[in-house]
Design an enzyme around this catalytic site. Structure first.
Site, mmCIF file in Angstrom:
data_model
loop_
_atom_site.group_PDB
_atom_site.id
_atom_site.type_symbol
_atom_site.label_atom_id
_atom_site.label_comp_id
_atom_site.label_asym_id
_atom_site.label_seq_id
_atom_site.Cartn_x
_atom_site.Cartn_y
_atom_site.Cartn_z
ATOM 1 N N ASP A 104 -37.045 67.668 30.366
ATOM 2 C CA ASP A 104 -38.209 67.712 31.240
ATOM 3 C C ASP A 104 -38.825 66.322 31.234
ATOM 4 O OD1 ASP A 104 -40.712 68.086 32.394
ATOM 5 O OD2 ASP A 104 -41.251 69.804 31.169
ATOM 6 N N HIS A 132 -38.573 72.328 32.417
ATOM 7 C CA HIS A 132 -39.992 72.299 32.744
ATOM 8 C C HIS A 132 -40.548 73.715 32.825
ATOM 9 C CE1 HIS A 132 -43.547 70.322 34.275
ATOM 10 N NE2 HIS A 132 -43.526 71.033 35.389
ATOM 11 N N SER A 151 -48.055 72.297 33.732
ATOM 12 C CA SER A 151 -47.620 71.204 34.592
ATOM 13 C C SER A 151 -48.833 70.461 35.168
ATOM 14 C CB SER A 151 -46.701 71.746 35.680
ATOM 15 O OG SER A 151 -46.046 70.713 36.383
#
Length: 297
Positions: free
Chosen positions: A244, A274, A151
């Protein structure tokens, strides 16, 4: 076929109110203030596999952990950058993944606890991360050093790798898990994904991005590595679920990296959310196994 466990993830995230935090910019900024008042813990949980050793040292004010499997001398070295929208600390999910990779891949994983936004910014954190990688390369050689990021940590990892590329250093491998890549968030394909994403929403994420980028423009490679020239990078491995908001930019990264002559191993997971490789679901376990194999090879 999507597993039953993974089908339960979106309603669980909804029940936990994960997306509500990012659906409103002010709610995200208010949470940042709350976390500054009551800082989140960043230490590894007590219950981790017994076949790893963890130590911690200070690197100019940053706590830096070393995670090593008990199986003997490490076969390689990696730096792990945790996600959390640049405003959240490392979690037990990250630590469990780190311990698993250190043990099963037989590598040493260095985990810097970088300062969160707004105290830590792209202009200060990314060069420091590049410096840590540079130190590992100087000690062990670029062929023995990888970087891993999920991320927001994926953005930091790739941006730091680009700084090293400018010095002629190509890391052994860059492993990206649902990375944030273009912090303008203006890819039109995000419009179709965002309503289905049970976790992330642009209003709050943009608030976090503004804290992180500070005075840097959104198209600076230290902020949006997707916009940089990718030629000269070492091999990439990218893990992304299709539900996502980072997924559309991941697809662009893969196509642009291949066009630039970069080796890419793309793990696209239909219906996954995600950072799905961090989750206790069958698809997450499969991704973790693949990741360990890549780092071991």
């Amino acid at each position: 076929m999507v597993s039953l466990a993974s089908r339960l993830v979106p309603p669980v995230l909804a029940a936990q109110g994960r997306k509500r935090r990012y659906a409103n910019r002010q709610a995200t900024l208010d949470q940042v203030l709350e976390d500054r008042l009551r800082p989140q813990s960043y230490g590894p949980p007590r219950r981790l596999p017994r076949d790893v050793r963890i130590s911690v040292r200070d690197d100019h004010g940053w706590p830096v952990h070393d995670v090593v499997g008990e199986g003997g001398r490490p076969k390689g070295h990696a730096l792990y950058l945790h996600g959390g929208a640049w405003i959240n600390e490392i979690t037990s999910h990250h630590w469990r993944l780190i311990a698993l990779l250190a043990s099963t891949a037989g590598i040493r994983i260095v985990v810097p606890i970088y300062p969160l936004a707004p105290h830590g910014t792209a202009a200060t954190v990314v060069p420091r991360v590049a410096g840590l990688l540079r130190g590992l390369v100087a000690e062990h050689g670029a062929g023995q050093v990888s970087v891993i990021g999920d991320s927001a940590g994926g953005q930091i990892a790739l941006s730091a790798g680009l700084l090293l590329r400018e010095e002629g250093i190509a890391l052994r491998r860059t492993v990206l898990i649902s990375p944030a890549l273009d912090l303008r968030l203006d890819n039109p394909e995000i419009d179709a994904v965002e309503p289905r994403d049970p976790w992330l929403a642009r209003p709050g994420i943009r608030g976090a991005i503004d804290l992180w980028r500070a005075d840097l423009p959104l198209d600076d490679p230290r902020v949006s590595p997707l916009l940089a020239d990718l030629a000269g990078l070492g091999p990439l491995a990218v893990f992304s679920g299709t539900v996502d908001i980072t997924y559309p930019d991941v697809r662009l990264l893969v196509s642009r990296a291949l066009a630039a002559g970069v080796e890419v191993d793309f793990h696209e997971a239909q219906g996954m959310v995600h950072v799905y490789p961090l989750l206790p679901i069958p698809e997450g376990r499969a991704a973790r196994t693949a990741m360990a194999a890549l780092l071991r090879s």
